[in-house]
Design an enzyme around this catalytic site. Structure first.
Site, mmCIF file in Angstrom:
data_model
loop_
_atom_site.group_PDB
_atom_site.id
_atom_site.type_symbol
_atom_site.label_atom_id
_atom_site.label_comp_id
_atom_site.label_asym_id
_atom_site.label_seq_id
_atom_site.Cartn_x
_atom_site.Cartn_y
_atom_site.Cartn_z
ATOM 1 N N GLU A 42 126.254 99.579 75.844
ATOM 2 C CA GLU A 42 127.065 100.777 75.565
ATOM 3 C C GLU A 42 128.343 100.419 74.820
ATOM 4 O OE1 GLU A 42 126.138 103.815 75.871
ATOM 5 O OE2 GLU A 42 124.354 103.529 77.104
ATOM 6 N N ASN A 46 129.175 101.313 70.913
ATOM 7 C CA ASN A 46 130.373 102.084 70.557
ATOM 8 C C ASN A 46 131.169 101.415 69.437
ATOM 9 O OD1 ASN A 46 129.917 104.150 72.329
ATOM 10 N ND2 ASN A 46 131.424 103.493 73.845
ATOM 11 N N ARG A 101 124.517 111.643 69.859
ATOM 12 C CA ARG A 101 125.112 110.955 71.021
ATOM 13 C C ARG A 101 125.378 111.955 72.135
ATOM 14 N NH1 ARG A 101 124.681 105.928 70.411
ATOM 15 N NH2 ARG A 101 123.908 105.721 68.291
HETATM 16 N N1 LIG Z 1 134.965 101.211 70.056
HETATM 17 C C1 LIG Z 1 135.273 102.474 69.776
HETATM 18 N N2 LIG Z 1 135.986 102.767 68.647
HETATM 19 C C2 LIG Z 1 136.316 104.051 68.357
HETATM 20 N N3 LIG Z 1 135.994 105.119 69.122
HETATM 21 C C3 LIG Z 1 135.293 104.882 70.253
HETATM 22 C C4 LIG Z 1 134.903 103.559 70.629
HETATM 23 N N4 LIG Z 1 134.227 103.640 71.801
HETATM 24 C C5 LIG Z 1 134.195 104.942 72.130
HETATM 25 N N5 LIG Z 1 134.829 105.694 71.216
HETATM 26 C C6 LIG Z 1 135.059 107.157 71.280
HETATM 27 O O1 LIG Z 1 134.850 107.594 72.613
HETATM 28 C C7 LIG Z 1 133.835 108.614 72.649
HETATM 29 C C8 LIG Z 1 133.061 108.501 73.947
HETATM 30 O O2 LIG Z 1 132.286 107.298 73.976
HETATM 31 P P1 LIG Z 1 130.977 107.272 74.863
HETATM 32 O O3 LIG Z 1 130.315 105.950 74.690
HETATM 33 O O4 LIG Z 1 131.315 107.711 76.246
HETATM 34 O O5 LIG Z 1 130.065 108.438 74.223
HETATM 35 P P2 LIG Z 1 129.303 108.426 72.817
HETATM 36 O O6 LIG Z 1 129.276 107.053 72.245
HETATM 37 O O7 LIG Z 1 129.895 109.514 71.969
HETATM 38 O O8 LIG Z 1 127.813 108.869 73.257
HETATM 39 P P3 LIG Z 1 126.718 107.913 73.972
HETATM 40 O O9 LIG Z 1 127.397 106.647 74.381
HETATM 41 O O10 LIG Z 1 126.226 108.709 75.148
HETATM 42 O O11 LIG Z 1 125.665 107.690 72.931
HETATM 43 C C9 LIG Z 1 133.023 108.402 71.382
HETATM 44 O O12 LIG Z 1 132.365 109.583 70.960
HETATM 45 C C10 LIG Z 1 134.113 107.976 70.389
HETATM 46 O O13 LIG Z 1 134.844 109.070 69.927
HETATM 47 MG MG LIG Z 2 128.695 105.414 73.372
#
Ligand SMILES: Nc1ncnc2c1ncn2[C@@H]1O[C@H](COP(=O)(O)OP(=O)(O)OP(=O)(O)O)[C@@H](O)[C@H]1O
Ligand SMILES: [Mg+2]
Length: 141
Positions: A42, A46, A101
């Site tokens: 995860e 990200n 996502r």
């Molecule tokens: N490394 C990162 N750099 C920039 N933004 C990030 C990063 N990690 C997370 N985010 C932000 O935080 C939000 C939430 O992350 P999260 O992993 O909970 O959900 P997601 O990636 O949108 O969906 P999923 O992980 O369920 O596929 C993301 O949509 C993004 O906006």
């Molecule tokens: Mg994610």
């Protein structure tokens, strides 16, 4: 252990496999190892899909094992950063414009690990620190 990887999507599975191989020295249970692999996936995903959305950048993964059988994994990127970390960590929060996502990545990490700390500066990057203490090894007779 320290791993430096370019943010190609294929490197998500490489990162997961390398952390898993390193953690194996603790003799984790199957479930503990699955939890760690999922959490790493995860965080690395990200960095790839959000942090370095339109570019290829470097992801640094540091893993440390402690005497109390805890494992700490840090996933760092120098991507776009997160403007509001508290909001980003809420279940179902996503900035994904394509509807692919679900906004559950951080929630998964929180559930699978004992602790999760996210530090981020917009324009500078993101640091995800997670830690899990493994169960004691069975006593041999
Ligand atoms: N490394 C990162 N750099 C920039 N933004 C990030 C990063 N990690 C997370 N985010 C932000 O935080 C939000 C939430 O992350 P999260 O992993 O909970 O959900 P997601 O990636 O949108 O969906 P999923 O992980 O369920 O596929 C993301 O949509 C993004 O906006
Ligand atoms: Mg994610």
């Amino acid at each position: 252990m320290k791993i430096l990887l370019p943010s190609f999507s294929s490197n998500e599975s490489s990162a997961r496999a390398m952390v898993s191989a390193f953690a194996a020295q603790l003799n984790p249970t199957f479930d503990e190892l699955s939890d760690i692999k999922c959490a790493v996936s995860e965080a690395v995903t990200n960095a790839i899909v959000h942090g370095y959305r339109d570019v290829i950048g470097q992801i640094v993964i540091s893993v440390k094992i402690y005497d109390d059988r805890s494992i700490r994994v840090e996933v760092k990127d120098k991507g776009c950063g997160i403007p509001d970390v508290e909001a980003a960590m809420q279940p179902l929060f996503t900035t994904d414009p394509d509807g692919e996502r679900s906004g559950m990545g951080f929630t998964v990490i929180e559930n699978f690990m004992d602790s999760l700390i996210v530090k981020s500066s917009p324009g500078k990057g993101t640091r995800v620190l997670m830690r899990k203490k493994l169960s004691p090894l069975p006593v041999k007779r």
